[in-house]
Motif scaffolding. Structure first.
Motif, PDB file in Angstrom:
ATOM      1  N   GLU A  30       0.818  -1.207   0.000  1.00 21.48           N
ATOM      2  CA  GLU A  30       0.000   0.000   0.000  1.00 21.48           C
ATOM      3  C   GLU A  30       0.851   1.255   0.000  1.00 21.48           C
ATOM      4  O   GLU A  30       0.521   2.236  -0.686  1.00 21.48           O
ATOM      5  CB  GLU A  30      -0.942  -0.028   1.205  1.00 21.48           C
ATOM      6  N   THR A  31       1.949   1.246   0.748  1.00 14.48           N
ATOM      7  CA  THR A  31       2.841   2.409   0.777  1.00 14.48           C
ATOM      8  C   THR A  31       3.449   2.671  -0.590  1.00 14.48           C
ATOM      9  O   THR A  31       3.623   3.829  -1.003  1.00 14.48           O
ATOM     10  CB  THR A  31       3.954   2.198   1.815  1.00 14.48           C
ATOM     11  N   ALA A  32       3.757   1.601  -1.321  1.00  7.91           N
ATOM     12  CA  ALA A  32       4.339   1.738  -2.662  1.00  7.91           C
ATOM     13  C   ALA A  32       3.289   2.124  -3.703  1.00  7.91           C
ATOM     14  O   ALA A  32       3.636   2.426  -4.854  1.00  7.91           O
ATOM     15  CB  ALA A  32       5.022   0.434  -3.069  1.00  7.91           C
ATOM     16  N   GLY A  33       2.018   2.112  -3.321  1.00  6.94           N
ATOM     17  CA  GLY A  33       0.955   2.477  -4.249  1.00  6.94           C
ATOM     18  C   GLY A  33       0.690   1.441  -5.324  1.00  6.94           C
ATOM     19  O   GLY A  33       0.199   1.761  -6.409  1.00  6.94           O
ATOM     20  N   LEU A  34       0.998   0.170  -5.013  1.00  2.00           N
ATOM     21  CA  LEU A  34       0.779  -0.895  -5.993  1.00  2.00           C
ATOM     22  C   LEU A  34      -0.709  -1.184  -6.128  1.00  2.00           C
ATOM     23  O   LEU A  34      -1.436  -1.235  -5.134  1.00  2.00           O
ATOM     24  CB  LEU A  34       1.528  -2.157  -5.571  1.00  2.00           C
ATOM     25  N   THR A  35      -1.159  -1.398  -7.341  1.00  3.35           N
ATOM     26  CA  THR A  35      -2.590  -1.560  -7.619  1.00  3.35           C
ATOM     27  C   THR A  35      -2.931  -2.978  -8.064  1.00  3.35           C
ATOM     28  O   THR A  35      -2.112  -3.665  -8.668  1.00  3.35           O
ATOM     29  CB  THR A  35      -3.028  -0.583  -8.711  1.00  3.35           C
ATOM     30  N   GLY A  36      -4.150  -3.394  -7.763  1.00  2.00           N
ATOM     31  CA  GLY A  36      -4.650  -4.670  -8.253  1.00  2.00           C
ATOM     32  C   GLY A  36      -4.980  -5.687  -7.188  1.00  2.00           C
ATOM     33  O   GLY A  36      -5.691  -6.654  -7.455  1.00  2.00           O
ATOM     34  N   TRP A  37      -4.462  -5.496  -5.964  1.00  5.41           N
ATOM     35  CA  TRP A  37      -4.789  -6.389  -4.861  1.00  5.41           C
ATOM     36  C   TRP A  37      -5.494  -5.610  -3.768  1.00  5.41           C
ATOM     37  O   TRP A  37      -5.211  -4.425  -3.548  1.00  5.41           O
ATOM     38  CB  TRP A  37      -3.530  -7.038  -4.263  1.00  5.41           C
TER      39      TRP A  37
END
Length: 228
Positions: free
Chosen positions: A209-216
């Motif tokens: 979440e901190t890295a702003g990764l999307t899709g999960w």
């Protein structure tokens, strides 16, 4: 350690209006080749001694590019971006391999990875303290909770229920207790056979979440007890 259940996002604002985002190959990809993606299906407890040809898969027409891409192939095979791979690679994951994958969106190739996991921690379940339910995949019916005393008894009851009621019936873990022999430092794993969830530690969830990764997306794993 606190754990969360990972689910692939269904938010159309993030993933687009096609789910799964990938379920087909580009024109010319040989699905039947000995090193194609489908060749990985037989590797449930081991990994191949070759690098599979994964160039390439096609993003569905109304799907958007995300860091984690849902697919219709297998929950043991996850598609992710280089950014996502870099984050996961810093954590303690179940047995796995990363393979280069070509992901095509309107004929433009994007460098992604296939995350192939081999994960079965069913031997580390405390069966006497874990509660189970009968369930039917077709109707969604779940029984009242009950207990078994061993993995052997679990298999015997599972086989008996399937023989009596049909192949859509089985046994699912309700409240799952992991034994003290379980690796408490794991950040990503699947228990297997008695539970279909993918578990992610709080620290890995926070990093994603901190890295702003999307899709999960993540929900607290209130069904899982991992004792110190």
């Amino acid at each position: 350690m606190k754990y969360f259940i990972m689910d692939e996002s269904l938010n159309e604002k993030i993933i687009g209006s096609d789910f799964p985002q990938v379920h087909k190959f580009i024109k010319g990809y040989d699905e039947d080749a000995s090193n194609a993606l489908f060749s990985l299906y037989k590797y449930k407890t081991t990994f191949p001694d070759y690098t599979p040809n994964l160039d390439g898969v096609k993003l569905a027409g109304y799907a958007k590019l995300t860091d984690f891409i849902s697919n219709g192939f297998s929950n043991r095979l996850r598609i992710m971006s280089p950014r996502a791979k870099a984050v996961l690679g810093q954590y303690n994951l179940c047995s796995h391999r990363f393979y280069p994958l070509g992901l095509y969106k309107r004929k433009i190739r994007h460098d992604y990875f296939l995350f192939h996991i081999v994960s079965d921690y069913s031997d580390f379940v405390d069966y006497e303290r874990t509660s189970f339910q009968e369930y039917d995949l077709i109707s969604g019916y779940k029984s009242e909770s009950f207990f078994v005393h061993s993995k052997k008894e679990f298999w015997e009851k599972r086989d008996a229920i399937e023989a009596e009621k049909g192949i859509s019936w089985g046994i699912w873990g309700d409240k799952i207790v992991m034994s003290k022999g379980f690796d408490h430092e794991l950040d990503f794993f699947v228990i297997s056979i008695l539970d279909g969830n993918t578990y992610v530690s709080e620290r890995l969830k926070n990093a994603i979440e901190t890295a702003g990764l999307t899709g999960w997306e993540f929900t607290p794993a209130t069904n899982l007890i991992v004792e110190d």
